[in-house]
Motif scaffolding. Structure first.
Motif, short mmCIF file in Angstrom:
data_model
loop_
_atom_site.label_atom_id
_atom_site.label_comp_id
_atom_site.label_asym_id
_atom_site.label_seq_id
_atom_site.Cartn_x
_atom_site.Cartn_y
_atom_site.Cartn_z
N LEU A 121 0.81 -1.22 0.00
CA LEU A 121 0.00 0.00 0.00
C LEU A 121 0.84 1.27 0.00
CD1 LEU A 121 -2.72 -1.06 2.61
CD2 LEU A 121 -2.84 -1.16 0.11
N VAL A 122 2.12 1.16 0.32
CA VAL A 122 2.99 2.34 0.34
C VAL A 122 3.03 2.95 -1.06
CG1 VAL A 122 5.35 3.18 0.71
CG2 VAL A 122 4.36 1.49 2.28
N GLY A 123 2.76 4.25 -1.13
CA GLY A 123 2.71 4.97 -2.40
C GLY A 123 1.29 5.13 -2.94
N LEU A 124 0.34 4.36 -2.41
CA LEU A 124 -1.05 4.46 -2.85
C LEU A 124 -1.69 5.70 -2.26
CD1 LEU A 124 -3.44 3.08 -4.31
CD2 LEU A 124 -3.87 1.81 -2.20
N ARG A 125 -2.61 6.30 -3.01
CA ARG A 125 -3.33 7.48 -2.55
C ARG A 125 -4.68 7.04 -2.01
NH1 ARG A 125 -6.75 11.68 -4.04
NH2 ARG A 125 -5.96 13.72 -3.46
N ILE A 126 -5.01 7.48 -0.81
CA ILE A 126 -6.32 7.22 -0.22
C ILE A 126 -7.32 8.12 -0.92
CG2 ILE A 126 -7.70 7.32 1.89
CD1 ILE A 126 -5.03 6.94 3.45
N GLY A 127 -8.33 7.53 -1.53
CA GLY A 127 -9.34 8.31 -2.24
C GLY A 127 -10.16 7.42 -3.14
#
Length: 192
Positions: free
Chosen positions: A104-110
Motif C-alpha cells: 500500500l505504500v505509495g497508494l493514494r487514499i481516495g
C-alpha cells in the motif's frame, strides 16, 4: 455498546449475545508533518471457544482477534508507511498476515481505494480482517484531515467549472440546500 443500548425486537423474542466485534479508528497529526490513522479490530465471545482446526481454547470474553494497522500519510493522502500489530489471533500462521500490506505504500487514499486494496492484497497472502479494516480506514483518514483540506476541496472543480464536491455525498447532492446556498448556478431541483 451493550445489549441494553440496542433496540429490542418486537414481540416476545429474546436474544442471547454470542459474538462481539469492535472496530475502532484514531487519527493523529504527527510532529514530522505527516498524519497517521490507526485501526483496530477486536472479536470476543461470551463463552469458551475453540477456533475450527485450532490448537487453543479461547476463554470467554478473551480476544479471539486483537489486530490492527497504522497508516502514515501526507496531506495529499499518499501513504508513506504501513505497520500492523497482532496481539491476539486464532492460528499460528495469522502472525504473518500483515506483511503484504507494504504493497500500500505509495497508494493514494481516495476514489478507487477499495478496489486497489483488493488488487494489491491477495486474499491468500493477507489477513482477511486487516483487509476489512482498510476499507473504512480510508474514510476515517479522510475525516481526520478534512478540516485541513476543506477549503481546497470546496474550491476544486472539473474541466467545466462544476465543483467536485457536488454529488460527492447525499448532503452535497445537486438538489440539496447546501448546493443551493454555496453554488446556486449548479443547483438542480429534485425530480420527485
Amino acid at each position: 455498546m451493550n445489549e441494553a443500548s440496542i433496540p429490542a425486537s418486537t414481540g416476545e423474542v429474546t436474544r442471547e449475545p454470542i459474538h462481539i466485534r469492535n472496530i475502532h479508528f484514531e487519527g493523529f497529526r504527527r510532529s514530522d508533518g505527516m498524519f497517521e490513522i490507526v485501526g483496530q479490530l477486536g472479536d470476543t465471545k461470551p463463552y469458551e471457544f475453540t477456533p475450527p482446526g485450532g490448537l487453543r481454547v479461547v476463554s470467554a470474553n478473551t480476544p479471539i482477534h486483537d489486530i490492527g494497522v497504522s497508516v502514515v500519510f501526507d496531506l495529499e493522502m499518499v501513504i508513506h508507511a504501513v505497520s500492523t500489530f497482532m496481539r491476539a489471533f486464532p492460528y499460528r500462521d495469522c502472525a504473518g498476515g500483515g506483511e503484504s500490506l507494504q504493497a500500500l505504500v505509495g497508494l493514494r487514499i481516495g476514489a478507487g481505494w477499495s478496489g486497489e486494496v483488493r488488487k494489491r492484497l491477495p486474499a491468500g497472502e493477507t489477513c482477511t480482517h486487516l483487509r476489512e479494516i482498510l476499507i473504512p480506514l480510508a474514510t476515517a483518514a479522510i475525516q481526520a484531515v478534512n478540516p485541513l483540506r476543506a477549503q481546497g476541496l470546496m474550491e476544486a472543480t472539473d474541466a467545466n467549472g462544476k465543483p467536485l464536491k457536488i454529488n460527492s455525498c447525499h448532503a452535497y447532492g445537486a438538489s440539496r440546500e447546501l448546493v443551493l446556498q454555496r453554488w446556486p448556478a449548479f443547483h438542480r431541483p429534485s425530480s420527485s
